[in-house]
Design a protein around this motif. Structure first.
Motif, PDB file in Angstrom:
ATOM      1  N   GLN A   1       0.833  -1.196   0.000  1.00 35.16           N
ATOM      2  CA  GLN A   1       0.000   0.000   0.000  1.00 35.16           C
ATOM      3  C   GLN A   1       0.868   1.247   0.000  1.00 35.16           C
ATOM      4  O   GLN A   1       1.962   1.265   0.554  1.00 35.16           O
ATOM      5  CB  GLN A   1      -0.896  -0.004   1.243  1.00 35.16           C
ATOM      6  CG  GLN A   1      -0.111  -0.033   2.536  1.00 35.16           C
ATOM      7  CD  GLN A   1      -0.994   0.035   3.751  1.00 35.16           C
ATOM      8  OE1 GLN A   1      -1.388   1.116   4.154  1.00 35.16           O
ATOM      9  NE2 GLN A   1      -1.309  -1.099   4.340  1.00 35.16           N
TER      10      GLN A   1
ATOM     11  N   TYR B   1      -8.306   3.161  -2.542  1.00 36.87           N
ATOM     12  CA  TYR B   1      -7.888   4.209  -1.614  1.00 36.87           C
ATOM     13  C   TYR B   1      -9.045   5.192  -1.455  1.00 36.87           C
ATOM     14  O   TYR B   1      -9.930   5.271  -2.310  1.00 36.87           O
ATOM     15  CB  TYR B   1      -6.681   4.985  -2.151  1.00 36.87           C
ATOM     16  CG  TYR B   1      -5.397   4.209  -2.304  1.00 36.87           C
ATOM     17  CD1 TYR B   1      -5.094   3.543  -3.490  1.00 36.87           C
ATOM     18  CD2 TYR B   1      -4.459   4.164  -1.268  1.00 36.87           C
ATOM     19  CE1 TYR B   1      -3.903   2.847  -3.641  1.00 36.87           C
ATOM     20  CE2 TYR B   1      -3.261   3.465  -1.410  1.00 36.87           C
ATOM     21  CZ  TYR B   1      -3.000   2.817  -2.597  1.00 36.87           C
ATOM     22  OH  TYR B   1      -1.815   2.128  -2.742  1.00 36.87           O
TER      23      TYR B   1
ATOM     24  N   PHE C   1      -5.232   4.143   2.333  1.00 37.88           N
ATOM     25  CA  PHE C   1      -5.372   2.822   1.738  1.00 37.88           C
ATOM     26  C   PHE C   1      -6.584   2.113   2.338  1.00 37.88           C
ATOM     27  O   PHE C   1      -6.831   2.193   3.545  1.00 37.88           O
ATOM     28  CB  PHE C   1      -4.098   2.030   2.025  1.00 37.88           C
ATOM     29  CG  PHE C   1      -4.183   0.551   1.772  1.00 37.88           C
ATOM     30  CD1 PHE C   1      -4.379  -0.329   2.829  1.00 37.88           C
ATOM     31  CD2 PHE C   1      -4.062   0.049   0.488  1.00 37.88           C
ATOM     32  CE1 PHE C   1      -4.441  -1.688   2.617  1.00 37.88           C
ATOM     33  CE2 PHE C   1      -4.125  -1.315   0.263  1.00 37.88           C
ATOM     34  CZ  PHE C   1      -4.312  -2.195   1.331  1.00 37.88           C
TER      35      PHE C   1
END
Lengths: 115, 113
Positions: A102, B35, B45
């Motif tokens: 991420q 996101y 995220f």
């Protein structure tokens, strides 16, 4: 946990001049990636430039360059010869090198180009 | 080659209603990310798919959010029931590999009244 801070909500620059956008981050990792993304009004986010933490050399892409100071955990973006098309939100982001893919983002800096 | 697309571009719903956002990644990209950016704050995220499997859903705020990626192609993100704090821009991104560049869609602006 990693954090990314962009302390300039808005910046303006005269067309053809140079502007620097600031970004600092906090991490205990030694190997990671840093990114600058650009989101023009009503358009997609696009990658401007990427820096790998293990590389000492600052990344450069045409008029865009970074000043990566690993010890200071600073990653600023310099835009030279600013153009009207550079007007956008600029986001600084961090990602660990392995696993947990991420992106961790700053709040963004709105860049205004004055003609 | 088509980029990442998202539908709708903008959705306005009342609190308590249900909304489903859709993301079509770049063809061949196994990795898909969601996101969210709440107004004026950082992009956060939500989750990461590898093909149809949820690789990381640590960012999902609560069980009102359900993401799916049946068949490993497009993904949907359903919010049920929507709350005021769910308002924001929802971005989808895709990449070939997990370490590859993430390509973003234009986002869906969700407004919950």
């Amino acid at each position: 946990a990693q954090t990314v801070t962009q302390s300039q909500p808005e910046m303006s620059v005269q067309e053809a001049e140079t502007v620097t956008l600031s970004c600092t981050y906090d991490t205990s990792e030694s190997d990671y990636y840093l990114f600058w993304y650009k989101q023009p009004p009503s358009r997609q986010m696009i990658l401007v430039i990427r820096q790998e933490a293990y590389k000492q050399q600052n990344a450069t892409e045409n008029r865009f360059s970074v000043n990566f100071q690993k010890a200071a955990k600073s990653f600023s973006l310099k835009i030279s010869d600013s153009q009207l098309g550079d007007a956008a939100m600029y986001f600084c982001a961090y990602r660990r090198r392995d696993s947990n893919y991420q992106l961790i983002w700053g709040a963004g800096t709105k860049l205004i180009i004055k003609p | 080659e088509a980029g990442v697309t998202q539908f709708p571009s903008h959705s306005v719903i009342e609190k308590g209603q249900t909304v489903t956002l859709r993301c079509d990644p770049i063809s061949g990209h196994d990795n898909l990310y969601w996101y969210r950016r709440v107004m004026g704050k950082e992009i956060k995220f939500l989750l990461h798919f590898v093909k149809e499997s949820k690789q990381d859903e640590s960012g999902m705020p609560n069980n009102r959010f359900l993401a799916e990626r049946t068949g490993g192609t497009y993904s949907t993100l359903k919010v049920q029931p929507a709350e005021l704090e769910d308002s924001g821009v929802y971005f989808c991104a895709s990449s070939q590999g997990p370490r590859s560049e993430q390509f973003f869609g234009p986002g869906t602006r969700l407004t919950v009244l």
